[in-house]
Write a protein that holds these residues in place. Structure first.
Motif: not given
Length: 337
Positions: A111, A144, A148-149, A157
């Motif tokens: 992230a 993940t 998420d981004y 997903r």
């Protein structure tokens, strides 16, 4: 014809005519997006953020439709390289849907890397991006941070394969070549069965597909046998174009059959475009059979203009790059024919 790109003084793109049919409005294609069903491993709802899909026209409006444009690259962003800033500057001047061919950010797809390395460059085009995942995006558990981004634009997903329409005549299929993470890519796998079902459901459109690990390549990674079933299914359903990355170079192939042999009547043309900005690899010599053009000297993006009766391609290098590759390709028949 006019030049497709919104030109800046000193910009590296100099295509006059090949893409001149397309208008010059900056940002995503101007038509409102088409909502499609959102099922697991299925079609993306283009009305969600990240949508850049043109409208399905009525018969009366079809003559006024512009060709769809798909622009992209793989192997993109690193805080240790300025290459992604240079390729993002190209995107600033090119209309259309942005595609990524995996390895969106380095080195582990965290992230923090997405926020600090991808977001300041290619991230400003996230609203019109349709991504594919690469092996570096799976540096975090189950990719993940990638899901998420990009959110719904990345597909369901855990699957990461999906499809969407591009203009009135083309259908785009995004596949996940990280086979071990999604239950396989071979014949009979969930992804391969989904692919065949999606192709059958969209038999009335021309098809462009993209994923990360190139089926054929003259780069150091070489051919990806793991994606052979993708190519076979696409070939049997008459797909026209495949786009990939993984090897950090540019390479265009002649239309090939599933064995990698020349097939000008029914073959699929592949473009390896791993030139998004992370680094560049050296081409192996001699290049693989079927390779028509290649460069390992400059970052850049591929621009496809998708028409009812064919397509145009151009490899656009970053400022200062001298290698260019442009041409026109034919389709296997009219949509629905």
């Amino acid at each position: 014809m006019g030049v497709h790109h919104r030109m800046r003084l000193g910009a590296a793109i100099t295509v006059a005519g090949v893409l001149g049919m397309v208008g010059c409005t900056r940002g995503p294609v101007s038509d409102p997006p088409t909502a499609t069903s959102d099922t697991a491993g299925g079609r993306i709802d283009a009305s969600e953020p990240g949508g850049a899909v043109t409208t399905e026209p009525t018969a009366a409006s079809e003559p006024r439709q512009r060709p769809a444009v798909l622009v992209g690259a793989g192997d993109i962003a690193s805080c240790e390289s300025s290459g992604d800033e240079a390729t993002a500057a190209l995107l600033d001047e090119i209309d259309g849907t942005v595609a990524t061919f995996g390895d969106n950010v380095y080195d582990r797809g965290t992230a923090t890397e997405f926020a600090r390395c991808y977001d300041p460059s290619w991230g400003r085009h996230r609203h019109r991006t349709r991504p594919a995942p690469g092996n570096h995006d799976y540096g975090t558990d189950s990719a993940t941070a990638y899901f998420d981004y990009f959110g719904t634009a990345a597909g369901p997903r855990g699957a990461g394969y999906y499809s969407y329409d591009l203009g009135p005549h083309w259908h785009a299929i995004v596949l996940n070549s990280n086979c071990g993470a999604v239950g396989g890519c071979g014949p009979g796998s969930a992804q391969e069965r989904w692919l065949r079902g999606d192709l059958a459901a969209n038999a009335d459109r021309h098809v462009v597909a993209y994923w990360h690990h190139a089926r054929f390549s003259s780069g150091p990674h070489g051919d990806s046998d793991a994606t052979a079933a993708f190519w076979t299914a696409l070939y049997e359903h008459g797909a026209e174009i495949v786009l990939a990355g993984h090897d950090h170079l540019y390479e265009r192939y002649a239309p090939l059959d599933p064995r990698g042999l020349l097939d000008t009547s029914h073959g699929i043309r592949q473009f390896v475009v791993g030139t998004g900005g992370r680094s560049l690899y050296r081409l192996r010599q001699p290049r693989r059979a079927g390779s028509e053009a290649a460069s390992d000297a400059t970052y850049g993006v591929i621009v496809l203009t998708l028409r009812r009766d064919g397509y145009d391609w151009e490899y656009a290098p970053v400022a200062g790059g001298t290698f260019r590759d442009a041409g026109q390709g034919s389709v296997h028949g009219p949509p629905g024919g």
